[in-house]
Scaffold this active site. Structure first.
Site, PDB file in Angstrom:
ATOM      1  N   ARG A  46       0.858  -1.202   0.000  1.00  0.00           N
ATOM      2  CA  ARG A  46       0.000   0.000   0.000  1.00  0.00           C
ATOM      3  C   ARG A  46       0.889   1.245   0.000  1.00  0.00           C
ATOM      4  O   ARG A  46       0.653   2.192  -0.732  1.00  0.00           O
ATOM      5  CB  ARG A  46      -0.958   0.012   1.208  1.00  0.00           C
ATOM      6  CG  ARG A  46      -1.656   1.357   1.390  1.00  0.00           C
ATOM      7  CD  ARG A  46      -2.891   1.316   2.271  1.00  0.00           C
ATOM      8  NE  ARG A  46      -2.747   0.504   3.457  1.00  0.00           N
ATOM      9  CZ  ARG A  46      -2.020   0.829   4.538  1.00  0.00           C
ATOM     10  NH1 ARG A  46      -1.374   1.972   4.597  1.00  0.00           N
ATOM     11  NH2 ARG A  46      -1.939   0.003   5.559  1.00  0.00           N
ATOM     12  N   TYR A  98     -17.112  16.455 -14.537  1.00  0.00           N
ATOM     13  CA  TYR A  98     -17.600  15.075 -14.629  1.00  0.00           C
ATOM     14  C   TYR A  98     -18.663  14.826 -13.550  1.00  0.00           C
ATOM     15  O   TYR A  98     -18.501  15.250 -12.404  1.00  0.00           O
ATOM     16  CB  TYR A  98     -16.401  14.147 -14.439  1.00  0.00           C
ATOM     17  CG  TYR A  98     -16.732  12.684 -14.432  1.00  0.00           C
ATOM     18  CD1 TYR A  98     -17.121  12.040 -15.592  1.00  0.00           C
ATOM     19  CD2 TYR A  98     -16.651  11.946 -13.262  1.00  0.00           C
ATOM     20  CE1 TYR A  98     -17.422  10.690 -15.581  1.00  0.00           C
ATOM     21  CE2 TYR A  98     -16.944  10.590 -13.243  1.00  0.00           C
ATOM     22  CZ  TYR A  98     -17.332   9.972 -14.405  1.00  0.00           C
ATOM     23  OH  TYR A  98     -17.631   8.639 -14.391  1.00  0.00           O
ATOM     24  N   ASP A 170      -8.304  18.575 -14.063  1.00  0.00           N
ATOM     25  CA  ASP A 170      -8.593  17.219 -14.531  1.00  0.00           C
ATOM     26  C   ASP A 170      -8.271  17.205 -16.031  1.00  0.00           C
ATOM     27  O   ASP A 170      -8.949  17.833 -16.836  1.00  0.00           O
ATOM     28  CB  ASP A 170     -10.073  16.886 -14.267  1.00  0.00           C
ATOM     29  CG  ASP A 170     -10.450  15.468 -14.703  1.00  0.00           C
ATOM     30  OD1 ASP A 170      -9.812  14.942 -15.641  1.00  0.00           O
ATOM     31  OD2 ASP A 170     -11.401  14.915 -14.132  1.00  0.00           O
ATOM     32  N   LYS A 195      -9.603   6.164 -19.248  1.00  0.00           N
ATOM     33  CA  LYS A 195      -9.949   6.652 -20.579  1.00  0.00           C
ATOM     34  C   LYS A 195      -8.736   6.515 -21.524  1.00  0.00           C
ATOM     35  O   LYS A 195      -8.324   5.414 -21.777  1.00  0.00           O
ATOM     36  CB  LYS A 195     -10.469   8.088 -20.466  1.00  0.00           C
ATOM     37  CG  LYS A 195     -11.454   8.306 -19.282  1.00  0.00           C
ATOM     38  CD  LYS A 195     -12.764   7.555 -19.445  1.00  0.00           C
ATOM     39  CE  LYS A 195     -13.623   7.513 -18.169  1.00  0.00           C
ATOM     40  NZ  LYS A 195     -13.876   8.755 -17.481  1.00  0.00           N
TER      41      LYS A 195
HETATM   42  C1  LIG Z   1     -14.343   9.113 -16.130  1.00  0.00           C
HETATM   43  C2  LIG Z   1     -13.913  10.412 -15.589  1.00  0.00           C
HETATM   44  C3  LIG Z   1     -13.628  10.588 -14.225  1.00  0.00           C
HETATM   45  C4  LIG Z   1     -13.809   9.478 -13.211  1.00  0.00           C
HETATM   46  O1  LIG Z   1     -12.873   8.465 -13.418  1.00  0.00           O
HETATM   47  P1  LIG Z   1     -13.127   6.918 -13.027  1.00  0.00           P
HETATM   48  O2  LIG Z   1     -11.866   6.266 -13.469  1.00  0.00           O
HETATM   49  O3  LIG Z   1     -14.347   6.479 -13.774  1.00  0.00           O
HETATM   50  O4  LIG Z   1     -13.337   6.890 -11.554  1.00  0.00           O
HETATM   51  C5  LIG Z   1     -13.176  11.825 -13.807  1.00  0.00           C
HETATM   52  N1  LIG Z   1     -13.045  12.857 -14.666  1.00  0.00           N
HETATM   53  C6  LIG Z   1     -13.336  12.734 -15.982  1.00  0.00           C
HETATM   54  C7  LIG Z   1     -13.168  13.911 -16.879  1.00  0.00           C
HETATM   55  C8  LIG Z   1     -13.781  11.518 -16.479  1.00  0.00           C
HETATM   56  O5  LIG Z   1     -14.080  11.411 -17.787  1.00  0.00           O
END
Ligand SMILES: *Cc1c(COP(=O)(O)O)cnc(C)c1O
Length: 379
Positions: A46, A98, A170, A195
């Site tokens: 961890r 998001y 982000d 993604k």
């Molecule tokens: C999908 C997404 C998230 C969340 O991510 P997860 O891996 O699904 O927890 C956060 N920000 C954006 C812009 C996203 O497209």
């Protein structure tokens, strides 16, 4: 080293003990300590794991930060990052973040006394006037989902610095291939690596990267304390995915340019949202801060045309949430990803019922053109 080489040789790209060109998966939960009271590099997985560390150093390199942290999901990375703050602290947040981030803020972090003001990040005056005496950070995405709105990272980071607050971006939609927020003045970059970075729709993972010594210490503490770490198998899979990011993005971009052209000249499409379109509101800022404009397109059909019929006409492109994978994915935000937002608020935010979001994959361009044409002809 240039970016495309860094993807392959950055961070720790091979096993230091054997020279294996693919970092091994160290599944051990704990490590043998040679002496009592020593300071071993590895103690417990961890706190630190060699496979995860290889990935973390790689992503720090890619975002030009000093430290990277890998989490079990993008949401976990955002949660750990927001956990740097305390009850009574206030954050300015983009109004088009998001949905899961919005939920995390409103239904979880508020319970712990964090305060938030939601602002349109395209409006710099509104961003500045939302800053209060207890503001600690500005948090936003660019491009946003699904309208692909562009926020000026350098301008917002300058406002943040003036008021001595932190900037968190982000960078999921852009990826480090297209945009490096830390270089533009941000303090922390977060990613849903689920993604484009993973890139194959076979992994859920998240990242946080910083170029600030103190924030790095705090994130290391929080990652270990909260414990939402990425496991060694997924760390390896993500590092493998990242190696081909450059090759994938080049094809994503080529296909996207073709589809934007096709959609733009079709009378059945009323409006197209793409940061690389010179007619798009965010184009000038996008051009200034991005190397390329990404592979997400949203578009509205002409009034009265049914987006469901468009999607029913497709034979190759899959109807699915998520984005950023090698396969093209399409969805209707009003009834899928953004269906939980009440209709009036959704319309107020500019998300029409006719809006379609397309994550352009790396299939053959001719097949994508044929399939989008199928969809249009089914209207
Ligand atoms: C999908 C997404 C998230 C969340 O991510 P997860 O891996 O699904 O927890 C956060 N920000 C954006 C812009 C996203 O497209």
């Amino acid at each position: 080293m240039k970016f495309n080489s860094k993807l392959i040789h950055g961070g720790i790209s091979e096993d230091p003990t054997t020279g294996a060109v693919s970092m091994p998966i160290y599944r051990a939960s704990t490590f043998h300590q040679q002496i009592v009271g020593g300071t071993p590099t590895w103690e417990y997985s961890r706190s630190g794991n060699p496979t995860r560390q290889a990935l973390e150093q790689l992503v720090a390199d890619l975002e030009q930060g000093i430290a990277g942290f890998a989490f079990a999901s993008g949401s976990a990375a955002i949660h750990a990052t927001l956990s740097m703050y305390s009850a009574g602290d206030h954050l300015v947040v983009g109004n088009d973040v998001y949905g899961g981030t919005f939920r995390l803020i409103n239904k979880v972090m508020k319970r712990f006394g964090l305060e938030f003001t939601v602002v349109d990040m395209q409006d710099l005056a509104a961003v500045e006037s939302a800053i209060q005496t207890n503001t600690v950070a500005i948090y936003f995405e660019t491009p946003t989902n699904p309208l692909l709105q562009i926020a000026d990272i350098a301008a917002i980071a300058a406002i943040a610095k003036k008021h001595q607050v932190q900037t968190i971006v982000d960078n999921t939609f852009a990826t480090p291939y297209n945009q490096n927020p830390l270089v533009l003045g941000a303090d922390v970059v977060v990613h849903s690596a689920t993604k484009y970075l993973g890139g194959h729709s076979d992994l859920v993972a998240g990242l946080a990267i910083t170029n600030d010594e103190k924030i790095a210490e705090e994130l290391a503490f929080l990652q270990n304390s909260i414990g939402s770490v990425l496991g060694p198998d997924d760390s390896w899979l993500l590092q493998r995915g990242i190696k081909t990011l450059g090759a994938r993005m080049r094809v994503h971009h080529e296909n996207t340019a073709t589809l934007v052209k096709l959609l733009k000249q079709d009378a059945r499409v009323a409006k197209i949202y793409y940061p690389g379109d010179p007619d798009f509101a965010g184009y000038q800022v996008a051009k200034k801060q991005m190397n390329h404009f990404g592979a997400m397109i949203s578009f509205e059909l002409a009034a009265g045309l049914d987006p469901k019929k468009f999607i029913d006409g497709l034979t190759m492109i899959s109807l699915a949430e998520s984005l950023g994978g090698i396969e093209s994915l399409i969805e209707i935000p009003a009834i899928m990803t953004h269906g939980a937002i009440p209709r009036e608020i959704r319309l107020e935010n500019g998300i029409q019922d006719e809006l379609i979001r397309l994550s352009v994959g790396i299939e053959d361009e001719a097949d994508l053109v044929a399939d989008v044409t199928n969809g249009l002809n089914n209207l």
